[in-house]
Design a protein around this motif. Structure first.
Motif, PDB file in Angstrom:
ATOM      1  N   ASP A 293       0.936  -1.435  -0.059  1.00 10.58           N
ATOM      2  CA  ASP A 293      -0.130   0.315   0.274  1.00 10.58           C
ATOM      3  C   ASP A 293       0.471   0.991   0.056  1.00 10.58           C
ATOM      4  O   ASP A 293       0.789   2.413  -0.560  1.00 10.58           O
ATOM      5  N   LEU A 294       2.015   1.348   0.446  1.00  9.01           N
ATOM      6  CA  LEU A 294       2.804   1.914   1.005  1.00  9.01           C
ATOM      7  C   LEU A 294       3.644   2.890  -0.483  1.00  9.01           C
ATOM      8  O   LEU A 294       3.614   3.540  -0.960  1.00  9.01           O
ATOM      9  N   ILE A 295       3.962   1.096  -0.933  1.00  5.46           N
ATOM     10  CA  ILE A 295       4.557   1.292  -2.150  1.00  5.46           C
ATOM     11  C   ILE A 295       3.652   2.303  -3.482  1.00  5.46           C
ATOM     12  O   ILE A 295       3.564   2.942  -4.025  1.00  5.46           O
TER      13      ILE A 295
ATOM     14  N   ARG B 283       1.029   4.074  -2.892  1.00  2.93           N
ATOM     15  CA  ARG B 283       0.951   5.548  -2.443  1.00  2.93           C
ATOM     16  C   ARG B 283       2.615   6.778  -2.679  1.00  2.93           C
ATOM     17  O   ARG B 283       2.098   7.578  -3.894  1.00  2.93           O
TER      18      ARG B 283
END
Lengths: 192, 259
Positions: free
Chosen positions: B66-68, B70
Motif C-alpha cells: 500500500d505504501l509503495i 501511495r
C-alpha cells in the motif's frame, strides 16, 4: 537497526529514495502499528495511521534531529500523536472493558521492542511499569494511550478526581525513582 | 495553586493528562521556572518509554505494498485522508464503468427465495439443536450456576476475539468460549496460556478449522492459582519455548482483578 544506518536512510529519503523509506518501514511498521492499535483499538484505523506516519516520514525526514533523541522514540511519538488525532476526530468511545484487563498486566506478555534501540534502563522501566499497582498503571495508560484527562479518567473509572491524580503522580514518581538510580539516566547519550 | 502543587502536576502534564485549567497554570510555571522545566524533561523521557511497553502486533503485510502504491501516485499529500478517493480522468465517461443492476422480477424473486432458504438452514443448524460437546454443555451449566465467576472478552485491544470465561462456583474449573479469532495457517496453532504468580503453563494447543468459532475449552485449573488467561498463535506443535508465548497475542484476561 542502529542510529548510523538510520541516519543514512533518512538522508537517502530526503534525496527521494523510496527504497530507504521501505527499509525503515520493514523495521518499524510493527511498533508503529502496535502503538496505533493500542490507541485506536481496531486494525483499520491502525493501518491508516501507520500509513500516515510513514508518509509523514517521507515528507519530513529532515525534521528528525538526532540531538533531540533517538529515532524510534521520535517515530513512536509521531505514531501516538497521529493516532490520538484520529481518535479525537471520531466519536469518543470508552475503551473496551477487557482492554484494561489485558493491558493491566503487560508484563505477562512478552513485548518485543526494537532490540538495539531500547536500552537496559528502558527495559528496567518497562519491568517496573508492570509491577506498579493496577490503579496507577491503568491511570497512566488511560491518559497516555486514550487521551484522557484527570477528569475523564475519574469519570471512566468512577473514582474521585483526587484519587486519579494521586495514581498518576505516584506511578510516575516510582518510575522516576528507578530512572534516577541509573548512572546514565538519558534514553540516548546525545541529549544534554 | 501554589508552586509545590503545580510541580506535582508535572508528571501528569508529561502524559497530557491535565484538565485545561491545570494545564494553563502548569505552563505558566514552566515558562519561568528552571526546576519545573528540568523536572518535565525527566518525566517526558519516562513517558517516552510507554510505547515500548505496548504488546507488539505484526503490521499487516499489505501495508508495504500500500505504501509503495501511495508513493507512486503523482502527488502524495499528507493532508489527504488515507481513505482512497475514486480516481477520475477528464474526458472518460464514468457511466461506461457502471454495470446495470439486474431488475428482472424473476431473478429478484429467486434471490429472495434463496435468502429465505439459507436462513432456514442456518436456523435448523443453530437453533434449538442440543449440543453433544461436553465442554459446551459444561459452559452452559456454569453460566447458570449460582456463584460462578464470569469474565468477558471483548474485541479491540489485541484482536477481534470475543468470548467469555466462566469459572465454577468453587473455582476448581472453567470453560472458555471464544470466537472471532484470526485464522491460522496449516503450520500454526492456537495455544492457551494459564498464567500464575510464579510461572506460565500451556493450557492446550488447538487446531481449529478457522477462527470463527465458537469454541469451548475446558480449563481444569483452580482459579486461585491463576493471574491471567490468554491465547496466542504459535507454530503447529506449540510455542518453542514451552512455557511462554512467542507468537501473536490474541487476548488476555486478568483473573486476579475481578476476584
Amino acid at each position: 537497526m542502529s542510529e548510523t544506518p538510520i541516519k543514512s536512510l533518512l538522508q537517502q529519503i530526503q534525496s527521494g529514495s523510496e527504497e530507504a523509506l521501505l527499509q525503515l518501514h520493514d523495521e518499524f511498521a510493527t511498533p508503529v502499528y502496535s502503538v496505533a492499535y493500542r490507541v485506536l483499538g481496531n486494525s483499520q484505523d491502525a493501518e491508516e495511521v501507520t500509513q500516515d506516519v510513514f508518509l509523514k516520514l517521507w515528507d519530513k525526514a529532515q525534521s528528525f534531529d538526532p540531538d533531540k533523541g533517538k529515532f524510534t522514540s521520535w517515530l513512536l511519538t509521531i505514531a501516538r500523536r497521529s493516532a490520538i488525532d484520529r481518535l479525537r476526530k471520531r466519536e469518543r468511545r470508552e475503551p473496551p472493558d477487557n482492554s484494561i484487563s489485558m493491558d493491566a498486566a503487560p508484563y505477562l506478555w512478552e513485548t518485543t521492542p526494537g532490540g538495539e534501540e531500547i536500552s537496559d534502563l528502558q527495559r528496567s522501566l518497562i519491568g517496573v511499569l508492570g509491577e506498579l499497582p493496577d490503579d496507577q498503571r491503568n491511570a497512566i495508560y488511560l491518559s497516555y494511550f486514550h487521551d484522557m484527562s484527570h477528569s475523564d479518567i475519574a469519570a471512566h473509572l468512577n473514582k474521585p478526581l483526587g484519587t486519579v491524580k494521586s495514581h498518576i503522580r505516584l506511578g510516575m514518581q516510582k518510575l522516576r525513582s528507578i530512572w534516577n538510580q541509573q548512572p546514565d539516566t538519558r534514553i540516548d547519550s546525545e541529549r544534554r | 495553586m501554589n508552586r509545590d502543587e503545580l510541580l506535582e502536576l508535572i508528571p501528569a502534564y508529561a502524559l497530557d493528562a491535565l484538565d485545561d485549567d491545570e494545564r494553563i497554570e502548569v505552563e505558566a510555571l514552566l515558562n519561568k521556572d528552571a526546576e519545573a522545566q528540568s523536572l518535565l524533561q525527566e518525566y517526558e523521557d519516562i513517558a517516552a518509554i510507554l510505547p515500548f511497553a505496548v504488546p507488539q502486533r505484526p503490521a499487516p503485510a499489505h501495508l508495504r505494498a500500500d505504501l509503495i502504491a501511495r508513493l507512486s501516485k503523482p502527488s502524495v499529500s499528507l493532508e489527504e485522508p488515507v481513505a482512497k478517493k475514486p480516481e477520475t480522468q477528464p474526458g472518460i465517461e464514468q457511466k461506461s464503468k457502471v454495470v446495470p443492476f439486474p431488475t428482472n422480477t424473476l431473478i429478484t424473486a429467486a434471490a429472495a427465495i434463496l435468502v429465505v432458504a439459507i436462513g432456514l438452514v442456518a436456523f435448523l443448524l443453530n437453533g434449538n439443536e442440543t449440543s453433544d460437546n461436553p465442554n459446551e454443555i459444561l459452559f452452559n451449566e456454569l453460566i447458570e450456576q449460582d456463584g460462578s465467576q464470569r469474565f468477558t472478552i471483548s474485541p479491540g485491544t489485541a484482536s477481534e476475539a470475543t468470548g467469555e470465561l466462566v469459572f465454577s462456583a468453587d473455582g476448581s474449573q472453567a470453560v472458555l468460549r471464544i470466537s472471532s479469532l484470526p485464522d491460522t495457517t496449516d503450520e500454526e496453532s492456537y495455544q492457551l496460556w494459564l498464567i500464575g504468580e510464579e510461572h506460565t503453563q500451556s493450557g492446550g494447543i488447538f487446531h481449529w478449522p478457522d477462527g470463527h468459532g465458537p469454541y469451548y475449552v475446558l480449563i481444569d485449573h483452580p482459579i486461585d492459582e491463576l493471574v491471567s488467561v490468554g491465547m496466542s498463535i504459535e507454530p503447529f506443535e506449540g510455542s518453542p519455548l514451552g512455557n511462554a508465548p512467542t507468537g501473536e497475542r490474541l487476548f488476555g484476561v486478568a483473573i486476579a482483578q475481578a476476584q
